[in-house]
Design a protein around this motif. Structure first.
Motif, mmCIF file in Angstrom:
data_model
loop_
_atom_site.group_PDB
_atom_site.id
_atom_site.type_symbol
_atom_site.label_atom_id
_atom_site.label_comp_id
_atom_site.label_asym_id
_atom_site.label_seq_id
_atom_site.Cartn_x
_atom_site.Cartn_y
_atom_site.Cartn_z
ATOM 1 N N MET A 107 0.027 10.832 -4.533
ATOM 2 C CA MET A 107 0.774 9.968 -5.446
ATOM 3 C C MET A 107 -0.126 9.448 -6.560
ATOM 4 S SD MET A 107 2.391 6.181 -4.730
ATOM 5 C CE MET A 107 0.720 5.504 -4.703
ATOM 6 N N SER A 108 -1.308 9.002 -6.212
ATOM 7 C CA SER A 108 -2.224 8.433 -7.209
ATOM 8 C C SER A 108 -2.651 9.468 -8.230
ATOM 9 C CB SER A 108 -3.451 7.848 -6.506
ATOM 10 O OG SER A 108 -3.080 6.822 -5.611
ATOM 11 N N VAL A 109 -2.954 10.670 -7.771
ATOM 12 C CA VAL A 109 -3.356 11.736 -8.693
ATOM 13 C C VAL A 109 -2.237 12.033 -9.689
ATOM 14 C CG1 VAL A 109 -3.802 14.216 -8.828
ATOM 15 C CG2 VAL A 109 -5.058 12.809 -7.196
ATOM 16 N N LEU A 110 -1.024 12.170 -9.192
ATOM 17 C CA LEU A 110 0.100 12.501 -10.075
ATOM 18 C C LEU A 110 0.345 11.408 -11.104
ATOM 19 C CD1 LEU A 110 2.586 14.049 -7.481
ATOM 20 C CD2 LEU A 110 1.007 15.230 -9.015
ATOM 21 N N LEU A 111 0.239 10.143 -10.681
ATOM 22 C CA LEU A 111 0.476 9.050 -11.621
ATOM 23 C C LEU A 111 -0.622 8.950 -12.663
ATOM 24 C CD1 LEU A 111 1.812 6.191 -9.297
ATOM 25 C CD2 LEU A 111 3.070 7.404 -11.079
ATOM 26 N N LEU A 174 -5.256 -1.058 7.791
ATOM 27 C CA LEU A 174 -4.692 0.269 7.531
ATOM 28 C C LEU A 174 -3.972 0.296 6.185
ATOM 29 C CD1 LEU A 174 -4.123 3.135 8.316
ATOM 30 C CD2 LEU A 174 -2.290 2.347 9.831
ATOM 31 N N GLY A 175 -3.251 -0.776 5.863
ATOM 32 C CA GLY A 175 -2.608 -0.833 4.552
ATOM 33 C C GLY A 175 -3.627 -0.856 3.430
ATOM 34 N N LEU A 176 -4.706 -1.626 3.594
ATOM 35 C CA LEU A 176 -5.758 -1.686 2.572
ATOM 36 C C LEU A 176 -6.471 -0.345 2.461
ATOM 37 C CD1 LEU A 176 -7.369 -3.354 0.556
ATOM 38 C CD2 LEU A 176 -8.831 -4.120 2.446
ATOM 39 N N ALA A 177 -6.721 0.310 3.603
ATOM 40 C CA ALA A 177 -7.368 1.628 3.586
ATOM 41 C C ALA A 177 -6.494 2.650 2.857
ATOM 42 C CB ALA A 177 -7.646 2.087 5.010
ATOM 43 N N THR A 178 -5.184 2.562 3.050
ATOM 44 C CA THR A 178 -4.270 3.466 2.359
ATOM 45 C C THR A 178 -4.366 3.271 0.849
ATOM 46 O OG1 THR A 178 -2.747 3.407 4.242
ATOM 47 C CG2 THR A 178 -1.867 4.166 2.138
ATOM 48 N N ALA A 179 -4.322 2.004 0.418
ATOM 49 C CA ALA A 179 -4.389 1.717 -1.012
ATOM 50 C C ALA A 179 -5.723 2.162 -1.616
ATOM 51 C CB ALA A 179 -4.168 0.226 -1.255
ATOM 52 N N LEU A 180 -6.830 1.863 -0.935
ATOM 53 C CA LEU A 180 -8.147 2.208 -1.475
ATOM 54 C C LEU A 180 -8.375 3.715 -1.498
ATOM 55 C CD1 LEU A 180 -10.410 -0.580 0.062
ATOM 56 C CD2 LEU A 180 -9.841 -0.242 -2.352
ATOM 57 N N THR A 181 -7.894 4.426 -0.483
ATOM 58 C CA THR A 181 -8.028 5.885 -0.498
ATOM 59 C C THR A 181 -7.256 6.477 -1.667
ATOM 60 O OG1 THR A 181 -8.247 5.904 1.914
ATOM 61 C CG2 THR A 181 -7.721 7.997 0.841
ATOM 62 N N GLY A 182 -6.058 5.940 -1.913
ATOM 63 C CA GLY A 182 -5.308 6.384 -3.072
ATOM 64 C C GLY A 182 -6.054 6.117 -4.369
ATOM 65 N N LEU A 183 -6.688 4.960 -4.461
ATOM 66 C CA LEU A 183 -7.417 4.615 -5.685
ATOM 67 C C LEU A 183 -8.641 5.502 -5.889
ATOM 68 C CD1 LEU A 183 -7.235 0.712 -5.650
ATOM 69 C CD2 LEU A 183 -6.084 2.285 -7.216
#
Length: 543
Positions: A107-111, A174-183
């Motif tokens: 998602m992050s890459v596409l955006l 886990l929520g923070l890890a998800t956000a940071l991995t996306g970033l």
């Protein structure tokens, strides 16, 4: 009388207009961000609830832990913590977390690419820069848009976990890890957006980085089940090494944050070294004249689509091979946990054959997505004005679309055959029986009518109302949910039947039933005809 003068571009502050562009980008991407957020919330909550029903006690969880002895299982999930006392939380951290981080990264890459290189390639950024907008304002607004998206997804994951009774601190982690991995992977996309002048190339490079990170982490975890030095070279490992629900530690997330900042600084530095619209890597000078094949619609379609098809083929083959090797690893677990057989419809009489059929059904979603993507690429070419150029050169509309569809269909068939080959090789390696290779290649062909039907739906939408072509992705997403989570979520039969893949017989575990395949093939042919007729009658500029 007073006069006002516009601030010269050379005297603007670098970040002037960031707030305005941020509001614009969020407005443009609001639907996508909302869909991603809701999808994470619903699927994570549903998966946790269903897994809790499937593994209700310590005995069932300990039987599940035995699966992690297989290197392929570790490769496809994550490091194996607390196997001697396998709790429900440990199972989620070990086996589910990667499949939460991975879509966040995509998602992050596409955006990022959409709001950076995509805006630049389309020419819109040049018009924006003619306004009182600083040099770095568009890029910063794009990054902040992704921050908002990842924060929303991270909150959705945390809320879904906490809402199903999981420990609060670990759920937040886990929520923070998800956000940071996306970033982190979004920041990689910000760098790749500086390298090429084309959005598709920038996306391909960033998605390739995700694939490399996946493989590096997997290989490292195979070397050491709790993570080797090689694992730490992957952003996915930084999130997984927080040891969620086992022995929570926060400091690995600091690595993700620091690397994200470093990559964004690198992207800004590279942006200063190139002109607007150009990439750091200069475009190669093409030949003075096109080859004979490029002068024909089929050759042009092959040239434009082959990179995508090759990438999908390699990725699906490797995934299919890895999963195929798990064929003999489930016997003990299914004996201890009969609910697993109900979840993925396994026949306990011939577990290996049943498992191979299930894996073929899972991975058929990949060629389905590829067929839809290949057809809808025609819309991109049309919107860019290149289709008009082909038509002006003397090709008819029917010849152009017919050749394009033929190339997509041929490529999809080849990818599906490679998928069957991968599963067959994996099962053969696990069982020592080479006959599986040919049998599973033949079995993979049973999914082709459903896959081609999905491509035909995309073509019909494109031909009749190209602005609605994106709805074909709804079919792909639903097919993925039904194939992978249908049994786990307890979806009713009528809902599962909305997926074309649900009508494919589960060969080689079941006898080949020709009736549903012939019906889907006929529907695919009819929708293809509708798409061709619609394209012939509408204005090309309508896309």
């Amino acid at each position: 009388m007073t006069t006002t003068t516009a601030t010269p571009a050379t005297h603007r502050e670098p970040l002037t207009g960031t707030g305005m562009l941020l509001r614009l980008f969020l407005r443009v991407s609001r639907r996508q961000i909302l869909v991603w957020t809701l999808a994470f919330a619903v699927l994570v909550a549903a998966s946790v609830a269903a897994l809790r029903d499937t593994y209700p006690d310590a005995q069932a969880l300990q039987a599940r832990a035995a699966l992690m002895d297989n290197p392929a299982a570790v490769m496809m999930t994550g490091p194996a913590f607390a196997l001697n006392d396998y709790t429900f939380g440990a199972m989620l951290a070990n086996e589910l977390s990667l499949w939460v981080f991975l879509p966040a990264a995509i998602m992050s890459v596409l955006l990022v690419v959409r709001h950076t290189r995509g805006e630049e390639e389309s020419g819109r950024l040049e018009m924006v820069r003619s306004l009182p907008v600083g040099r770095f304002a568009p890029a910063l607004a794009a990054v902040l848009t992704v921050v908002v998206a990842d924060a929303a997804v991270g909150l959705a994951v945390t809320g879904a976990l906490a809402g199903t009774g999981m420990e609060a601190a670990d759920s937040v982690a886990l929520g923070l890890a998800t956000a940071l991995t996306g970033l982190v992977l979004g920041a990689v996309a910000a760098v790749t957006a500086q390298l090429s002048e084309h959005a598709r190339t920038a996306s391909a490079l960033a998605l390739g980085a995700i694939a490399v990170a996946f493989l590096v982490r997997g290989t490292g975890d195979v070397l050491d089940r709790q993570g080797s030095w090689l694992s730490w070279l992957s952003p996915f490992a930084w999130a997984q090494q927080t040891r969620l629900y086992v022995d929570l530690r926060w400091w690995p997330l600091a690595v993700s944050a620091v690397v994200t900042v470093a990559l964004l600084v690198l992207a800004a530095t590279l942006a200063r070294q190139r002109d607007l619209g150009a990439g750091l890597r200069p475009a190669r000078t093409g030949p003075a004249t096109a080859s004979d094949s490029l002068r024909r619609p089929a050759g042009l379609a092959t040239r434009l689509l082959r990179g995508t098809f090759v990438g999908w083929a390699v990725a699906l083959f490797l995934f299919a091979l890895a999963f195929g090797t798990l064929a003999t690893s489930l016997e003990g677990m299914v004996e201890d946990i009969p609910a697993v057989g109900e979840w993925i419809s396994l026949d306990l009489g011939d577990l290996t054959r049943s498992f191979a059929a299930v894996i073929l059904g899972f991975f058929a979603v990949g060629p389905l997505a590829l067929a839809v993507s290949g057809v809808l690429r025609l819309r991109e070419e049309e919107r860019a004005g290149r289709v008009e150029g082909v038509l002006v050169s003397g090709s008819s509309r029917t010849a152009l679309v017919g050749a394009w569809v033929a190339v997509v269909a041929a490529g999809t068939v080849l990818v599906q055959v490679l998928l069957g080959l991968g599963v067959g090789l994996g099962v053969a390696l696990a069982t020592g029986e080479a006959a599986w290779v040919g049998e599973l290649i033949a079995a993979s062909l049973a999914h082709l009518p459903a896959i081609l039907l999905g491509g035909a739906v995309a073509l019909a939408l494109h031909g009749l109302a190209p602005q609605l072509g994106g709805l074909a992705w709804v079919l792909v997403v639903w097919a993925a949910i039904v194939a992978i989570l249908g049994g786990l979520l307890g979806l009713p039969t009528w809902a599962q039947d909305l997926s074309p893949l649900a009508h494919t017989p589960a060969v080689p575990d079941e006898p080949l039933a020709l009736a549903p395949l012939l019906v889907m093939a006929a529907l695919a042919a009819a929708l293809t005809a509708v798409g061709l007729l619609g394209f012939r009658r509408r204005d090309v500029a309508a896309a």
